[in-house]
Design an enzyme around this catalytic site. Sequence first.
Site, PDB file in Angstrom:
ATOM      1  N   ASP A  51       0.833  -1.197   0.000  1.00 47.49           N
ATOM      2  CA  ASP A  51       0.000   0.000   0.000  1.00 47.49           C
ATOM      3  C   ASP A  51       0.870   1.251   0.000  1.00 47.49           C
ATOM      4  O   ASP A  51       0.564   2.240  -0.653  1.00 47.49           O
ATOM      5  CB  ASP A  51      -0.904   0.022   1.237  1.00 47.49           C
ATOM      6  CG  ASP A  51      -1.970  -1.052   1.154  1.00 47.49           C
ATOM      7  OD1 ASP A  51      -1.995  -1.765   0.129  1.00 47.49           O
ATOM      8  OD2 ASP A  51      -2.754  -1.169   2.114  1.00 47.49           O
ATOM      9  N   GLU A 134     -12.025   7.705  13.380  1.00 42.74           N
ATOM     10  CA  GLU A 134     -12.343   6.284  13.570  1.00 42.74           C
ATOM     11  C   GLU A 134     -11.400   5.460  12.704  1.00 42.74           C
ATOM     12  O   GLU A 134     -10.808   5.987  11.765  1.00 42.74           O
ATOM     13  CB  GLU A 134     -13.792   5.993  13.195  1.00 42.74           C
ATOM     14  CG  GLU A 134     -14.059   6.165  11.719  1.00 42.74           C
ATOM     15  CD  GLU A 134     -15.540   6.103  11.389  1.00 42.74           C
ATOM     16  OE1 GLU A 134     -16.249   5.345  12.033  1.00 42.74           O
ATOM     17  OE2 GLU A 134     -15.946   6.824  10.473  1.00 42.74           O
ATOM     18  N   LYS A 136      -9.744   3.174   9.897  1.00 44.98           N
ATOM     19  CA  LYS A 136     -10.002   2.906   8.484  1.00 44.98           C
ATOM     20  C   LYS A 136      -9.977   1.393   8.305  1.00 44.98           C
ATOM     21  O   LYS A 136      -8.933   0.754   8.441  1.00 44.98           O
ATOM     22  CB  LYS A 136      -8.926   3.567   7.613  1.00 44.98           C
ATOM     23  CG  LYS A 136      -9.165   3.387   6.135  1.00 44.98           C
ATOM     24  CD  LYS A 136      -8.272   4.331   5.346  1.00 44.98           C
ATOM     25  CE  LYS A 136      -8.614   4.367   3.874  1.00 44.98           C
ATOM     26  NZ  LYS A 136      -8.376   3.105   3.171  1.00 44.98           N
ATOM     27  N   ASP A 138     -10.001  -2.184   6.712  1.00 46.89           N
ATOM     28  CA  ASP A 138      -9.435  -2.709   5.476  1.00 46.89           C
ATOM     29  C   ASP A 138     -10.352  -3.784   4.909  1.00 46.89           C
ATOM     30  O   ASP A 138     -10.131  -4.973   5.065  1.00 46.89           O
ATOM     31  CB  ASP A 138      -8.046  -3.280   5.758  1.00 46.89           C
ATOM     32  CG  ASP A 138      -7.223  -3.374   4.492  1.00 46.89           C
ATOM     33  OD1 ASP A 138      -7.689  -2.881   3.449  1.00 46.89           O
ATOM     34  OD2 ASP A 138      -6.121  -3.927   4.547  1.00 46.89           O
ATOM     35  N   ARG A 157     -18.516  -0.446  -4.607  1.00 49.15           N
ATOM     36  CA  ARG A 157     -18.114   0.863  -5.086  1.00 49.15           C
ATOM     37  C   ARG A 157     -17.806   0.854  -6.586  1.00 49.15           C
ATOM     38  O   ARG A 157     -18.096   1.812  -7.276  1.00 49.15           O
ATOM     39  CB  ARG A 157     -16.875   1.331  -4.318  1.00 49.15           C
ATOM     40  CG  ARG A 157     -16.430   2.686  -4.792  1.00 49.15           C
ATOM     41  CD  ARG A 157     -15.447   3.308  -3.855  1.00 49.15           C
ATOM     42  NE  ARG A 157     -14.116   2.740  -4.044  1.00 49.15           N
ATOM     43  CZ  ARG A 157     -13.021   3.267  -3.513  1.00 49.15           C
ATOM     44  NH1 ARG A 157     -13.111   4.328  -2.744  1.00 49.15           N
ATOM     45  NH2 ARG A 157     -11.855   2.715  -3.717  1.00 49.15           N
ATOM     46  N   TYR A 246     -20.162   3.960   8.271  1.00 49.20           N
ATOM     47  CA  TYR A 246     -19.375   5.135   8.626  1.00 49.20           C
ATOM     48  C   TYR A 246     -19.700   6.376   7.806  1.00 49.20           C
ATOM     49  O   TYR A 246     -19.085   7.407   7.971  1.00 49.20           O
ATOM     50  CB  TYR A 246     -17.873   4.841   8.559  1.00 49.20           C
ATOM     51  CG  TYR A 246     -17.383   4.270   7.244  1.00 49.20           C
ATOM     52  CD1 TYR A 246     -17.498   4.979   6.060  1.00 49.20           C
ATOM     53  CD2 TYR A 246     -16.790   3.010   7.202  1.00 49.20           C
ATOM     54  CE1 TYR A 246     -17.053   4.460   4.861  1.00 49.20           C
ATOM     55  CE2 TYR A 246     -16.334   2.479   6.007  1.00 49.20           C
ATOM     56  CZ  TYR A 246     -16.478   3.210   4.842  1.00 49.20           C
ATOM     57  OH  TYR A 246     -16.041   2.685   3.654  1.00 49.20           O
ATOM     58  N   LYS A 310     -12.321  13.209   9.982  1.00 47.11           N
ATOM     59  CA  LYS A 310     -13.336  13.887   9.171  1.00 47.11           C
ATOM     60  C   LYS A 310     -13.783  15.156   9.888  1.00 47.11           C
ATOM     61  O   LYS A 310     -13.861  15.169  11.119  1.00 47.11           O
ATOM     62  CB  LYS A 310     -14.567  12.989   8.975  1.00 47.11           C
ATOM     63  CG  LYS A 310     -14.272  11.661   8.347  1.00 47.11           C
ATOM     64  CD  LYS A 310     -15.472  10.724   8.398  1.00 47.11           C
ATOM     65  CE  LYS A 310     -15.028   9.307   8.048  1.00 47.11           C
ATOM     66  NZ  LYS A 310     -16.091   8.319   8.215  1.00 47.11           N
ATOM     67  N   LYS A 334      -2.416   7.114   7.588  1.00 50.60           N
ATOM     68  CA  LYS A 334      -2.122   5.687   7.416  1.00 50.60           C
ATOM     69  C   LYS A 334      -1.205   5.132   8.514  1.00 50.60           C
ATOM     70  O   LYS A 334      -0.367   5.842   9.053  1.00 50.60           O
ATOM     71  CB  LYS A 334      -1.448   5.461   6.053  1.00 50.60           C
ATOM     72  CG  LYS A 334      -2.322   5.812   4.867  1.00 50.60           C
ATOM     73  CD  LYS A 334      -3.530   4.936   4.712  1.00 50.60           C
ATOM     74  CE  LYS A 334      -3.321   3.678   3.937  1.00 50.60           C
ATOM     75  NZ  LYS A 334      -3.299   3.667   2.524  1.00 50.60           N
ATOM     76  N   CYS A 428      11.059 -38.640   5.993  1.00 45.45           N
ATOM     77  CA  CYS A 428      10.802 -37.732   7.110  1.00 45.45           C
ATOM     78  C   CYS A 428      12.139 -37.230   7.667  1.00 45.45           C
ATOM     79  O   CYS A 428      13.026 -38.027   7.960  1.00 45.45           O
ATOM     80  CB  CYS A 428      10.016 -38.467   8.186  1.00 45.45           C
ATOM     81  SG  CYS A 428       9.935 -37.580   9.746  1.00 45.45           S
ATOM     82  N   CYS A 431      12.627 -38.937  11.387  1.00 42.61           N
ATOM     83  CA  CYS A 431      12.824 -40.365  11.673  1.00 42.61           C
ATOM     84  C   CYS A 431      13.235 -41.172  10.452  1.00 42.61           C
ATOM     85  O   CYS A 431      13.386 -42.401  10.539  1.00 42.61           O
ATOM     86  CB  CYS A 431      11.556 -40.955  12.272  1.00 42.61           C
ATOM     87  SG  CYS A 431      10.235 -41.116  11.069  1.00 42.61           S
ATOM     88  N   CYS A 454       4.512 -38.232   7.271  1.00 41.54           N
ATOM     89  CA  CYS A 454       5.519 -39.216   7.634  1.00 41.54           C
ATOM     90  C   CYS A 454       4.781 -40.482   8.028  1.00 41.54           C
ATOM     91  O   CYS A 454       3.777 -40.443   8.726  1.00 41.54           O
ATOM     92  CB  CYS A 454       6.325 -38.662   8.804  1.00 41.54           C
ATOM     93  SG  CYS A 454       7.087 -39.922   9.816  1.00 41.54           S
ATOM     94  N   CYS A 460       8.225 -42.245  15.051  1.00 39.74           N
ATOM     95  CA  CYS A 460       8.773 -40.924  14.724  1.00 39.74           C
ATOM     96  C   CYS A 460       8.718 -40.074  15.984  1.00 39.74           C
ATOM     97  O   CYS A 460       7.636 -39.802  16.511  1.00 39.74           O
ATOM     98  CB  CYS A 460       7.960 -40.296  13.601  1.00 39.74           C
ATOM     99  SG  CYS A 460       8.512 -38.632  13.211  1.00 39.74           S
TER     100      CYS A 460
HETATM  101  S1  IVH Z   1     -15.048   7.740   5.034  1.00 38.69           S
HETATM  102  C1  IVH Z   1     -14.727   9.181   0.876  1.00 38.69           C
HETATM  103  N1  IVH Z   1     -14.455   6.094   6.911  1.00 38.69           N
HETATM  104  O1  IVH Z   1     -11.595   4.070   2.735  1.00 38.69           O
HETATM  105  C2  IVH Z   1     -14.990   9.516   2.287  1.00 38.69           C
HETATM  106  N2  IVH Z   1     -13.863   5.475   4.682  1.00 38.69           N
HETATM  107  O2  IVH Z   1     -12.954   6.277   1.659  1.00 38.69           O
HETATM  108  C3  IVH Z   1     -16.054   8.684   2.869  1.00 38.69           C
HETATM  109  N3  IVH Z   1     -12.805   3.264   4.530  1.00 38.69           N
HETATM  110  O3  IVH Z   1     -12.797   2.921  -0.051  1.00 38.69           O
HETATM  111  C4  IVH Z   1     -15.519   7.461   3.421  1.00 38.69           C
HETATM  112  N4  IVH Z   1     -12.875   2.803   6.678  1.00 38.69           N
HETATM  113  O4  IVH Z   1     -13.839   1.798   1.815  1.00 38.69           O
HETATM  114  C5  IVH Z   1     -14.392   6.322   5.590  1.00 38.69           C
HETATM  115  N5  IVH Z   1     -14.010   4.720   8.710  1.00 38.69           N
HETATM  116  C6  IVH Z   1     -13.963   4.946   7.402  1.00 38.69           C
HETATM  117  C7  IVH Z   1     -13.407   4.024   6.507  1.00 38.69           C
HETATM  118  C8  IVH Z   1     -13.371   4.322   5.139  1.00 38.69           C
HETATM  119  C9  IVH Z   1     -12.517   2.359   5.481  1.00 38.69           C
HETATM  120  C10 IVH Z   1     -12.452   3.073   3.123  1.00 38.69           C
HETATM  121  C11 IVH Z   1     -13.579   3.115   2.170  1.00 38.69           C
HETATM  122  C12 IVH Z   1     -13.069   3.811   0.955  1.00 38.69           C
HETATM  123  C13 IVH Z   1     -11.762   4.315   1.378  1.00 38.69           C
HETATM  124  C14 IVH Z   1     -11.814   5.758   1.128  1.00 38.69           C
END
Ligand code: IVH
Length: 718
Positions: A51, A134, A136, A138, A157, A246, A310, A334, A428, A431, A454, A460
């Site tokens: 990433d 909050e 993010k 994955d 999306r 979210y 945000k 990040k 193995c 043994c 084995c 063994c």
């Molecule tokens: S806010 C575009 N909150 O991050 C702003 N996004 O948004 C609205 N993601 O692909 C999204 N956790 O899948 C927001 N707590 C979070 C998030 C979150 C994961 C992901 C979401 C999106 C990417 C960008």
Amino acid sequence: MSNKEKIDQHQSDNTKTSKEKKVKDQLEQLYLTVKKHDISYYKDHNPLISDAEYDDLRRSILEIEQKYPSLVNANSPSLSVGAEPSEKFKKVNHSTPMLSIQNAKNKEEVISWSDSLRNFLRIDSTEKIDYVAEPKIDGLSASLIYEDGILKLGATRGNGKTGEDITENIKTIKSIPHVLDRKKTPKLLEIRGEVYMSHDNFNLLNKIQDKQGKELFKNPRNAAAGSLKQLDPNETAKRSLEFFAYAWGSVSFLPYDNHYDLINFFKELGFPTNDNFGLFKSIDELIVFYEDILERRAALGYDIDGIVYKINRLDWRERLQSTEHHPRWAIAHKFPAEKAVTKILDIEIQVGRTGVLTPVARLLPVNIGGALVSNASLHNFEEIKRKDIRVGDTVWVQRAGDVIPQVIGVIKEKREKNLKPISPPEICPVCNSKTIRDKIKTGKKEKEEKYIRCTGAFNCSAQLIERIKHFSSKSAFDIDGLGEKQIDEYYLEGLIKSPVDIFYLEEKYKNNPPSFWKYTSGPRLKIGTIKESALKLFNAINKKREIDLDRFLFSLGIRHLGLSSADLIANYYKSINKMLENITIDNIEVSKQELLSLDGVGEKVALSLIDFFQNNDTRQLIIQLIQSGVTVKQYNKEVKETKISNKTVLITGTLKTMSRAEAKVKIELLGAKLSSSLSKKTNFLIAGDKPTLSKVDKANEYGVRVFSEQEWNDFIAE
Ligand code: IVH
């Protein structure tokens, strides 16, 4: 203009154009690279770079574009999000685009983001900005559209403008409500959030994949994507996905003017929202929150890759608006990558309790997300072959939470010459017995298992030690003070060479105490203490001489036999003697039929149990254990009859006093089954809030007893 000036001008134009052309080429190249990685990430769910590297590529593009705005063209990834939607599903247009998010690598970048917002909005430094923050998650973002409180559409999306219609799959996610309280819900409500898979479910899924001989998923995100995009929703349902709300998209009405209250409102409506969510008044506070979550990251139970900040006030967001790629009012701070590049120093082979040979990579230690990783699982030799992993290779290693570190792939460009491919060992390494590859039957076809085993069994030492450890472990004989370390020591000393020896330990000690003392507690303890701890151990062993049949069977370490099939089998035969009498070499076919008749016992378990009982060595083990003074109790599991034992229950509508999950657990604890559809066989229908009326009508027609939630709670409490 003089001639000389003209010539100078001409030359400078020339250099400018050739420089611009170079930059343009570079930019086009970057566009192509990012597009390629977008496809492998968003579409194939199989990223080729980390990433952080991806973010760097995008960053380079942005830098060039800011310097040379005229070079930006329609191919720019800054103008789009994600990848094209798949052809497999119906397409859905997002009436409010689903955008991506801008990234910050460090605190400075967060500050510069907030400064630019202040500038944009003309807020001076005396005025506070409220932020929400909050994790993010994955996973994969999804949009859920409710009309008049009813879930009408679930979509991915996709490329941000067009996604895929995955409504049926979304509906299998248990925590997503299908119906909302009409009184509170706006007529049109689009909830956005993340679909993800927890570490527990991921590990479980991969165990199942592994057992079925299927390819393993690389990480929870990848597994969630694969599960969400199943063409058959029944398959998705098996995969236990989860969801966090979210954000929102198109809505007919918003009851609050800020993000914080809206998220709480969604929670009130029944959506799962992240509890690690807060309102903050400064960047410093945001950073404290970031550090705190970073520290607790592994314990959250799901993958996150940063914290999203945000702006809380919606009127400010309205003014800030979005670029084609991301809203200006949010940024993702990040986390350091949980993937890293390192080198394979060696590949070692571990031999497990049932003889399976597992290759493990010894790595040049590398720090991944705060933990030093020096080993990684390679699963089996098929995986090694598929990924073409060799000793000396430079590899990507991934660690996520409590998921075991894995080698995800080789960087072939960095391979030195003369590295040899790994072939599965024919003998193995412990043994020297021959190794074999079992065959599995799927339907009529026979396939080779991925595992190499084995054949040494009790000869063994690796298998033997693992068997003894298993024998003494918590779910088996559960002997206090006889843990893995002690067993290693006793084995080396020759005191415990089979589970049977455990029960002769006291006798051996009495006959020949000194050698035993040496190994009970190590040299640091005084003689008196050593004696004390030895006596304590004998006491613990003696307490466990009596054991239930199911635990006894489990402790033998029979392949494929887990606690639940041990319980079924114990319940059928009732005593170990009956098993020894019935399951013999002369009676294989009958035993097999008997075992297969038990609901929950499959062919693998049945065959392996029969093998254990009819094979002389393993049969002897059982007999010797009994001779050593182990008493296997007659199995008399009490199944308490309840009013709803063996009945089928259906729930319709929303429950108020508990979640559906809790209701299910309660029903099953009382011996009944929760079913998902109504039939003549249904015994009880619980009608919660806003029940499906057709179900209630049908229940009445079939004579199924219908309860309100309160009536049901009273009924089962009686
Ligand atoms: S806010 C575009 N909150 O991050 C702003 N996004 O948004 C609205 N993601 O692909 C999204 N956790 O899948 C927001 N707590 C979070 C998030 C979150 C994961 C992901 C979401 C999106 C990417 C960008």
